[in-house]
Write a protein that holds these residues in place. Sequence first.
Motif, PDB file in Angstrom:
ATOM      1  N   MET A   1       0.840  -1.208   0.000  1.00 15.76           N
ATOM      2  CA  MET A   1       0.000   0.000   0.000  1.00 15.76           C
ATOM      3  C   MET A   1       0.874   1.257   0.000  1.00 15.76           C
ATOM      4  SD  MET A   1      -3.397   0.650   2.135  1.00 15.76           S
ATOM      5  CE  MET A   1      -3.575   2.108   3.144  1.00 15.76           C
ATOM      6  N   TRP A   2       0.444   2.241  -0.796  1.00 18.70           N
ATOM      7  CA  TRP A   2       1.234   3.458  -0.915  1.00 18.70           C
ATOM      8  C   TRP A   2       1.065   4.373   0.286  1.00 18.70           C
ATOM      9  CZ3 TRP A   2       4.808   3.648  -4.424  1.00 18.70           C
ATOM     10  CH2 TRP A   2       4.674   2.876  -5.584  1.00 18.70           C
ATOM     11  N   PRO A   3       2.118   4.981   0.697  1.00 17.62           N
ATOM     12  CA  PRO A   3       2.016   5.897   1.847  1.00 17.62           C
ATOM     13  C   PRO A   3       1.574   7.296   1.429  1.00 17.62           C
ATOM     14  CG  PRO A   3       4.306   5.656   1.191  1.00 17.62           C
ATOM     15  CD  PRO A   3       3.496   4.837   0.222  1.00 17.62           C
ATOM     16  N   PHE A   4       0.369   7.407   0.900  1.00 18.07           N
ATOM     17  CA  PHE A   4      -0.093   8.750   0.545  1.00 18.07           C
ATOM     18  C   PHE A   4      -1.381   9.091   1.279  1.00 18.07           C
ATOM     19  CE2 PHE A   4      -3.753   7.745  -2.027  1.00 18.07           C
ATOM     20  CZ  PHE A   4      -3.506   6.456  -2.439  1.00 18.07           C
ATOM     21  N   GLU A 105       9.184  14.351   3.794  1.00 15.62           N
ATOM     22  CA  GLU A 105      10.484  13.668   3.656  1.00 15.62           C
ATOM     23  C   GLU A 105      10.433  12.580   2.591  1.00 15.62           C
ATOM     24  OE1 GLU A 105      13.439  14.198   4.472  1.00 15.62           O
ATOM     25  OE2 GLU A 105      13.731  14.824   6.541  1.00 15.62           O
ATOM     26  N   ILE A 106       9.853  12.904   1.444  1.00 13.20           N
ATOM     27  CA  ILE A 106       9.744  11.874   0.409  1.00 13.20           C
ATOM     28  C   ILE A 106      11.102  11.582  -0.233  1.00 13.20           C
ATOM     29  CG2 ILE A 106       7.312  12.433  -0.067  1.00 13.20           C
ATOM     30  CD1 ILE A 106       8.178  13.595  -2.734  1.00 13.20           C
TER      31      ILE A 106
ATOM     32  N   ALA B  41       8.095   4.807 -12.455  1.00 19.87           N
ATOM     33  CA  ALA B  41       9.405   4.897 -11.814  1.00 19.87           C
ATOM     34  C   ALA B  41       9.460   6.095 -10.869  1.00 19.87           C
ATOM     35  CB  ALA B  41      10.496   5.004 -12.878  1.00 19.87           C
ATOM     36  N   LEU B  42       8.951   7.241 -11.329  1.00 20.49           N
ATOM     37  CA  LEU B  42       8.956   8.440 -10.471  1.00 20.49           C
ATOM     38  C   LEU B  42       8.107   8.217  -9.221  1.00 20.49           C
ATOM     39  CD1 LEU B  42       8.776  11.222 -13.202  1.00 20.49           C
ATOM     40  CD2 LEU B  42      10.585  10.982 -11.488  1.00 20.49           C
ATOM     41  N   ALA B  43       6.995   7.514  -9.383  1.00 23.78           N
ATOM     42  CA  ALA B  43       6.122   7.245  -8.232  1.00 23.78           C
ATOM     43  C   ALA B  43       6.813   6.303  -7.252  1.00 23.78           C
ATOM     44  CB  ALA B  43       4.792   6.651  -8.707  1.00 23.78           C
ATOM     45  N   ILE B  48       5.004   7.290  -3.741  1.00 25.13           N
ATOM     46  CA  ILE B  48       3.677   7.918  -3.833  1.00 25.13           C
ATOM     47  C   ILE B  48       2.827   7.216  -4.882  1.00 25.13           C
ATOM     48  CG2 ILE B  48       4.329  10.199  -2.960  1.00 25.13           C
ATOM     49  CD1 ILE B  48       4.990  11.145  -5.626  1.00 25.13           C
ATOM     50  N   SER B  49       1.535   7.512  -4.860  1.00 29.42           N
ATOM     51  CA  SER B  49       0.595   6.877  -5.777  1.00 29.42           C
ATOM     52  C   SER B  49       0.843   7.343  -7.206  1.00 29.42           C
ATOM     53  CB  SER B  49      -0.823   7.263  -5.359  1.00 29.42           C
ATOM     54  OG  SER B  49      -1.691   7.238  -6.479  1.00 29.42           O
ATOM     55  N   GLU B  50       0.995   6.387  -8.121  1.00 29.13           N
ATOM     56  CA  GLU B  50       1.252   6.736  -9.515  1.00 29.13           C
ATOM     57  C   GLU B  50       0.070   7.500 -10.107  1.00 29.13           C
ATOM     58  OE1 GLU B  50       2.216   3.421 -12.058  1.00 29.13           O
ATOM     59  OE2 GLU B  50       1.979   4.640 -13.867  1.00 29.13           O
TER      60      GLU B  50
END
Lengths: 174, 174
Positions: A1-4, A105-106, B41-43, B48-50
């Motif tokens: 799961m994404w940390p957003f 802090e990404i 790749a950037l995500a 973070i969520s793509e």
Amino acid sequence: MWPFKAMYTGSVKFSEGIEWAIHCVAVLAGLPEGATLSNAALAEYHGISESYLVKHLKVLARVGILDSVPGPRGGFRLERSADRITLYDIVEAIEGKEPMFQCEEIRGRFPGCPQQNFARPCEIHAAMLKAEMEWRKSLQGVTIRDIQQQVRVSEEQRQLREAWLQKHVRLPVR
Amino acid sequence: MWPFKAMYTGSVKFSEGIEWAIHCVAVLAGLPEGATLSNAALAEYHGISESYLVKHLKVLARVGILDSVPGPRGGFRLERSADRITLYDIVEAIEGKEPMFQCEEIRGRFPGCPQQNFARPCEIHAAMLKAEMEWRKSLQGVTIRDIQQQVRVSEEQRQLREAWLQKHVRLPVR
């Protein structure tokens, strides 16, 4: 799961309460020594909801910008002199002290990153905070007294305001 | 009925998209000439969520900060040099040009006020906008190249990033 967290788009805006609060403080700065205006009078003068406005006035009283005088002749007045109240004092009271830019802090999120290895704060974070500091400094340099002295209104405006204020101002008991 | 809009309390915050966008541009600024990274790749690099990130990347492409290269070897790269992209360019792309302080001209709302009689802009409005100008100026003074040059990471971090980038970067076809 994404940390957003949930994202919102569109531009960032200050609460209308800021405009209301600054205008109320500026009006109160023009009253005779010790005199007050009620919530209702301040709301009517600015054409805003009394129930919303009173929340902001209470916040201004809590932080020592306004003095809330109880009783039938009560209302709000300045707690300290208009040259000791800056625009930033009011903005901070309403919006809080938190920076507008929140660094998550990404830079430390890439796969396998040993997050603790950063010797210095994030350079992007630092630049964003520096810009906010410039904004803050500018608002800290303007007092309610400065605003009072800058205001120019027509003679018709002045008379209308004067008449309205004389009807609504509550003078202190001598 | 009172002329007010829904009020919100609490402090004003920038969208997380700003942090994401600036970091993405900074990473892309470090790629070899013509090379790209995909949305995915950037995500992944930033955790973070793509699907959320891609909206911001498209906005950056629309305003001429990024170049969106189509096709199987495609992705995003800088549209112009890192020393010609300021932090403010990115913030404006994501948040828009509208000022944070919105003046509703409440100075003209008092009962019976002939609103057209103001010869000058509201002094409170002017002071709030001046502060935003200072904030803007500060961000306009920092380019992505400046950020690149400021960044210091440990040797371990550098190697990890390098290895990750080598796996994901898409070099231009010669």
